[in-house]
Motif scaffolding. Structure first.
Motif, PDB file in Angstrom:
ATOM      1  N   GLU A 123      11.332  69.753   1.486  1.00 37.16           N
ATOM      2  CA  GLU A 123      11.037  68.486   1.906  1.00 37.16           C
ATOM      3  C   GLU A 123      11.999  68.413   3.330  1.00 37.16           C
ATOM      4  O   GLU A 123      13.119  68.881   3.359  1.00 37.16           O
ATOM      5  CB  GLU A 123      11.760  67.530   1.009  1.00 37.16           C
ATOM      6  CG  GLU A 123      11.538  65.975   1.574  1.00 37.16           C
ATOM      7  CD  GLU A 123      12.225  65.002   0.781  1.00 37.16           C
ATOM      8  OE1 GLU A 123      12.191  63.812   0.953  1.00 37.16           O
ATOM      9  OE2 GLU A 123      12.436  65.396  -0.435  1.00 37.16           O
TER      10      GLU A 123
ATOM     11  N   THR B 204       6.856  68.234   5.984  1.00 39.80           N
ATOM     12  CA  THR B 204       7.125  68.690   4.605  1.00 39.80           C
ATOM     13  C   THR B 204       5.918  69.387   4.377  1.00 39.80           C
ATOM     14  O   THR B 204       5.972  70.605   3.461  1.00 39.80           O
ATOM     15  CB  THR B 204       7.196  67.366   3.682  1.00 39.80           C
ATOM     16  OG1 THR B 204       8.319  66.730   4.220  1.00 39.80           O
ATOM     17  CG2 THR B 204       7.398  67.809   2.436  1.00 39.80           C
TER      18      THR B 204
ATOM     19  N   TYR C 117       7.504  73.928  -2.543  1.00 32.25           N
ATOM     20  CA  TYR C 117       7.904  72.403  -1.733  1.00 32.25           C
ATOM     21  C   TYR C 117       9.168  72.504  -1.181  1.00 32.25           C
ATOM     22  O   TYR C 117      10.058  72.721  -1.574  1.00 32.25           O
ATOM     23  CB  TYR C 117       7.815  71.527  -2.990  1.00 32.25           C
ATOM     24  CG  TYR C 117       8.093  70.093  -2.539  1.00 32.25           C
ATOM     25  CD1 TYR C 117       6.982  69.277  -1.963  1.00 32.25           C
ATOM     26  CD2 TYR C 117       9.393  69.500  -2.741  1.00 32.25           C
ATOM     27  CE1 TYR C 117       7.409  68.107  -1.177  1.00 32.25           C
ATOM     28  CE2 TYR C 117       9.618  68.257  -2.211  1.00 32.25           C
ATOM     29  CZ  TYR C 117       8.524  67.415  -1.458  1.00 32.25           C
ATOM     30  OH  TYR C 117       8.681  66.409  -1.093  1.00 32.25           O
TER      31      TYR C 117
ATOM     32  N   SER D 257       6.146  73.456   3.472  1.00 26.97           N
ATOM     33  CA  SER D 257       5.675  74.065   2.001  1.00 26.97           C
ATOM     34  C   SER D 257       4.815  75.040   2.046  1.00 26.97           C
ATOM     35  O   SER D 257       4.914  76.117   1.333  1.00 26.97           O
ATOM     36  CB  SER D 257       5.325  72.892   1.338  1.00 26.97           C
ATOM     37  OG  SER D 257       6.525  71.758   1.126  1.00 26.97           O
TER      38      SER D 257
END
Length: 219
Positions: A84, A72, A82, A76
Protein backbone atom coordinates in the motif's frame (compact mmCIF):
# COMPACT_ATOMS: atom_id res chain seq x y z
CA UNK A 1 -11.67 21.21 21.58
CA UNK A 2 -8.64 21.45 23.88
CA UNK A 3 -7.83 17.81 23.31
CA UNK A 4 -7.53 18.42 19.59
CA UNK A 5 -5.05 21.30 19.86
CA UNK A 6 -2.02 19.02 19.69
CA UNK A 7 -3.58 17.13 16.78
CA UNK A 8 -4.18 20.36 14.91
CA UNK A 9 -0.55 21.39 15.46
CA UNK A 10 0.69 18.06 14.13
CA UNK A 11 -1.73 18.25 11.20
CA UNK A 12 -0.47 21.77 10.45
CA UNK A 13 3.10 20.49 10.10
CA UNK A 14 1.89 17.66 7.86
CA UNK A 15 -0.01 20.06 5.62
CA UNK A 16 2.92 22.47 5.48
CA UNK A 17 5.39 19.68 4.65
CA UNK A 18 3.08 18.28 1.99
CA UNK A 19 2.72 21.67 0.31
CA UNK A 20 6.41 22.63 0.49
CA UNK A 21 7.64 19.32 -0.92
CA UNK A 22 4.98 19.19 -3.65
CA UNK A 23 5.48 22.81 -4.62
CA UNK A 24 9.27 22.49 -4.78
CA UNK A 25 9.17 19.32 -6.89
CA UNK A 26 6.42 20.75 -9.09
CA UNK A 27 8.40 23.95 -9.62
CA UNK A 28 11.50 22.09 -10.79
CA UNK A 29 9.56 19.86 -13.18
CA UNK A 30 7.41 22.74 -14.38
CA UNK A 31 10.47 24.84 -15.22
CA UNK A 32 12.18 21.95 -17.01
CA UNK A 33 9.04 21.22 -19.02
CA UNK A 34 8.61 24.90 -19.91
CA UNK A 35 12.21 25.12 -21.13
CA UNK A 36 11.92 21.89 -23.11
CA UNK A 37 8.64 23.02 -24.66
CA UNK A 38 10.29 26.11 -26.06
CA UNK A 39 13.61 24.59 -27.06
CA UNK A 40 12.84 20.99 -27.91
CA UNK A 41 11.63 19.42 -31.13
CA UNK A 42 7.97 19.91 -32.14
CA UNK A 43 7.22 16.33 -31.13
CA UNK A 44 8.47 16.87 -27.60
CA UNK A 45 6.60 20.15 -27.47
CA UNK A 46 3.40 18.32 -28.31
CA UNK A 47 4.07 15.79 -25.56
CA UNK A 48 4.47 18.58 -23.00
CA UNK A 49 1.31 20.26 -24.28
CA UNK A 50 -0.61 16.99 -23.95
CA UNK A 51 0.70 16.57 -20.39
CA UNK A 52 -0.33 20.03 -19.26
CA UNK A 53 -3.71 19.72 -20.99
CA UNK A 54 -4.52 16.45 -19.22
CA UNK A 55 -3.30 17.64 -15.82
CA UNK A 56 -5.25 20.91 -16.01
CA UNK A 57 -8.33 19.20 -17.38
CA UNK A 58 -8.68 16.44 -14.78
CA UNK A 59 -9.89 17.36 -11.25
CA UNK A 60 -7.20 17.28 -8.59
CA UNK A 61 -9.21 14.83 -6.48
CA UNK A 62 -9.33 12.34 -9.35
CA UNK A 63 -5.55 12.59 -9.82
CA UNK A 64 -5.01 11.96 -6.11
CA UNK A 65 -7.24 8.88 -6.17
CA UNK A 66 -5.63 7.56 -9.36
CA UNK A 67 -2.13 7.87 -7.96
CA UNK A 68 -3.08 6.50 -4.53
CA UNK A 69 -4.87 3.39 -5.79
CA UNK A 70 -2.88 3.09 -9.01
CA UNK A 71 0.39 3.37 -7.13
CA UNK A 72 -0.71 0.63 -4.76
CA UNK A 73 -1.64 -1.60 -7.69
CA UNK A 74 1.62 -0.94 -9.52
CA UNK A 75 3.76 -1.49 -6.43
CA UNK A 76 1.92 -4.72 -5.65
CA UNK A 77 2.49 -5.98 -9.21
CA UNK A 78 6.21 -5.19 -9.05
CA UNK A 79 6.79 -6.73 -5.61
CA UNK A 80 4.44 -9.66 -6.11
CA UNK A 81 2.41 -9.04 -2.98
CA UNK A 82 0.08 -6.36 -1.67
CA UNK A 83 1.92 -3.10 -1.00
CA UNK A 84 0.00 0.00 0.00
CA UNK A 85 1.32 3.42 -1.00
CA UNK A 86 0.94 5.68 2.04
CA UNK A 87 -1.25 8.74 1.82
CA UNK A 88 1.57 11.26 2.23
CA UNK A 89 3.61 9.84 -0.64
CA UNK A 90 0.56 9.65 -2.89
CA UNK A 91 -0.32 13.23 -1.96
CA UNK A 92 3.17 14.51 -2.74
CA UNK A 93 3.22 12.80 -6.13
CA UNK A 94 -0.31 13.88 -7.06
CA UNK A 95 0.09 17.51 -6.00
CA UNK A 96 3.53 17.69 -7.65
CA UNK A 97 1.96 16.51 -10.91
CA UNK A 98 -0.82 19.08 -10.63
CA UNK A 99 1.51 21.90 -9.65
CA UNK A 100 3.98 21.13 -12.44
CA UNK A 101 1.19 21.09 -15.02
CA UNK A 102 0.08 24.61 -14.15
CA UNK A 103 3.61 25.90 -13.46
CA UNK A 104 4.74 24.78 -16.91
CA UNK A 105 2.29 27.13 -18.59
CA UNK A 106 3.08 29.96 -16.18
CA UNK A 107 6.81 29.68 -16.85
CA UNK A 108 6.31 29.17 -20.60
CA UNK A 109 4.31 32.37 -20.85
CA UNK A 110 6.86 34.30 -18.81
CA UNK A 111 9.74 32.99 -20.94
CA UNK A 112 7.93 33.98 -24.12
CA UNK A 113 7.38 37.49 -22.72
CA UNK A 114 11.11 38.14 -22.33
CA UNK A 115 12.16 40.24 -25.35
CA UNK A 116 14.00 38.10 -27.89
CA UNK A 117 16.44 40.92 -28.50
CA UNK A 118 17.93 40.50 -25.07
CA UNK A 119 18.72 36.85 -25.75
CA UNK A 120 20.31 37.79 -29.05
CA UNK A 121 22.36 40.49 -27.32
CA UNK A 122 23.55 37.96 -24.73
CA UNK A 123 24.63 35.62 -27.52
CA UNK A 124 26.49 38.47 -29.18
CA UNK A 125 28.35 39.10 -25.93
CA UNK A 126 29.53 35.49 -25.95
CA UNK A 127 27.40 34.19 -23.06
CA UNK A 128 26.73 30.46 -23.19
CA UNK A 129 23.26 28.93 -22.67
CA UNK A 130 23.67 28.57 -18.88
CA UNK A 131 24.89 32.15 -18.50
CA UNK A 132 22.03 33.48 -20.60
CA UNK A 133 19.54 31.70 -18.35
CA UNK A 134 21.25 32.69 -15.10
CA UNK A 135 21.81 36.37 -15.87
CA UNK A 136 19.36 37.39 -18.61
CA UNK A 137 16.33 35.16 -19.11
CA UNK A 138 15.91 33.67 -15.64
CA UNK A 139 15.66 36.88 -13.58
CA UNK A 140 13.24 38.54 -16.00
CA UNK A 141 11.17 35.37 -16.38
CA UNK A 142 10.93 35.04 -12.59
CA UNK A 143 9.61 38.58 -12.19
CA UNK A 144 7.05 38.14 -14.95
CA UNK A 145 5.88 34.78 -13.61
CA UNK A 146 5.75 35.86 -9.96
CA UNK A 147 2.07 36.91 -9.65
CA UNK A 148 0.68 33.78 -11.31
CA UNK A 149 3.25 31.59 -9.57
CA UNK A 150 2.15 32.97 -6.21
CA UNK A 151 -1.45 32.12 -7.02
CA UNK A 152 -0.35 28.54 -7.71
CA UNK A 153 1.09 28.30 -4.20
CA UNK A 154 -2.11 29.65 -2.68
CA UNK A 155 -4.11 27.07 -4.61
CA UNK A 156 -1.66 24.35 -3.57
CA UNK A 157 -2.15 25.02 0.14
CA UNK A 158 -5.90 24.74 -0.34
CA UNK A 159 -5.60 21.61 -2.51
CA UNK A 160 -3.76 19.79 0.29
CA UNK A 161 -7.16 19.41 1.96
CA UNK A 162 -8.13 16.97 -0.79
CA UNK A 163 -5.49 14.46 0.33
CA UNK A 164 -7.49 13.83 3.51
CA UNK A 165 -9.80 11.71 1.36
CA UNK A 166 -7.14 8.96 1.30
CA UNK A 167 -6.57 9.08 5.06
CA UNK A 168 -3.78 11.63 5.50
CA UNK A 169 -3.83 13.20 8.95
CA UNK A 170 -3.81 16.79 7.78
CA UNK A 171 -5.73 19.85 8.93
CA UNK A 172 -8.91 18.85 7.12
CA UNK A 173 -8.82 15.30 8.46
CA UNK A 174 -8.46 16.44 12.07
CA UNK A 175 -11.27 18.96 11.59
CA UNK A 176 -13.52 16.26 10.14
CA UNK A 177 -12.83 13.80 12.96
CA UNK A 178 -13.21 16.46 15.65
CA UNK A 179 -16.43 17.82 14.17
CA UNK A 180 -17.94 14.34 14.15
CA UNK A 181 -16.77 13.19 17.56
CA UNK A 182 -17.66 16.36 19.49
CA UNK A 183 -20.61 17.34 17.30
CA UNK A 184 -19.18 20.82 16.83
CA UNK A 185 -18.67 21.19 13.07
CA UNK A 186 -18.70 24.99 13.06
CA UNK A 187 -15.94 25.23 15.67
CA UNK A 188 -13.62 22.74 14.01
CA UNK A 189 -14.13 23.92 10.47
CA UNK A 190 -13.59 27.52 11.53
CA UNK A 191 -10.35 26.44 13.20
CA UNK A 192 -9.30 24.65 10.00
CA UNK A 193 -10.20 27.74 7.97
CA UNK A 194 -8.02 29.89 10.20
CA UNK A 195 -5.03 27.57 9.73
CA UNK A 196 -5.41 27.49 5.96
CA UNK A 197 -5.88 31.26 5.91
CA UNK A 198 -2.64 31.71 7.85
CA UNK A 199 -0.76 29.66 5.25
CA UNK A 200 -2.22 31.50 2.27
CA UNK A 201 -1.72 34.89 3.93
CA UNK A 202 1.97 34.23 4.56
CA UNK A 203 2.30 33.13 0.93
CA UNK A 204 0.57 36.27 -0.34
CA UNK A 205 2.73 38.55 1.82
CA UNK A 206 5.88 36.75 0.64
CA UNK A 207 4.93 37.19 -3.01
CA UNK A 208 4.14 40.88 -2.49
CA UNK A 209 7.52 41.33 -0.78
CA UNK A 210 9.28 39.61 -3.68
CA UNK A 211 7.49 41.85 -6.18
CA UNK A 212 8.65 44.96 -4.32
CA UNK A 213 12.15 43.55 -3.92
CA UNK A 214 12.64 43.20 -7.66
CA UNK A 215 10.64 46.07 -9.16
CA UNK A 216 12.88 46.55 -12.17
CA UNK A 217 12.32 43.13 -13.73
CA UNK A 218 9.64 42.92 -16.36
CA UNK A 219 9.44 46.68 -16.88
Amino acid sequence: MNGFTAQFLFAFTVTLSLALISGSVGTVFGLLLAISKGAASPRRGRVVTAYTTVVRGVPELVIILLIYFGGTTLASMVVGRYVEVNAFTAGVIALSVVFSGYATEVFRGAIAAVPAGQTEAAKALGLNAWQRWAFIIGPQMARLALPAYGNLWISLFKDTALVSIVGLTDIMRVAFVGAGSLRAPLTFYLAASALYLSLTTVTLVSIRFAERRYPAFGR
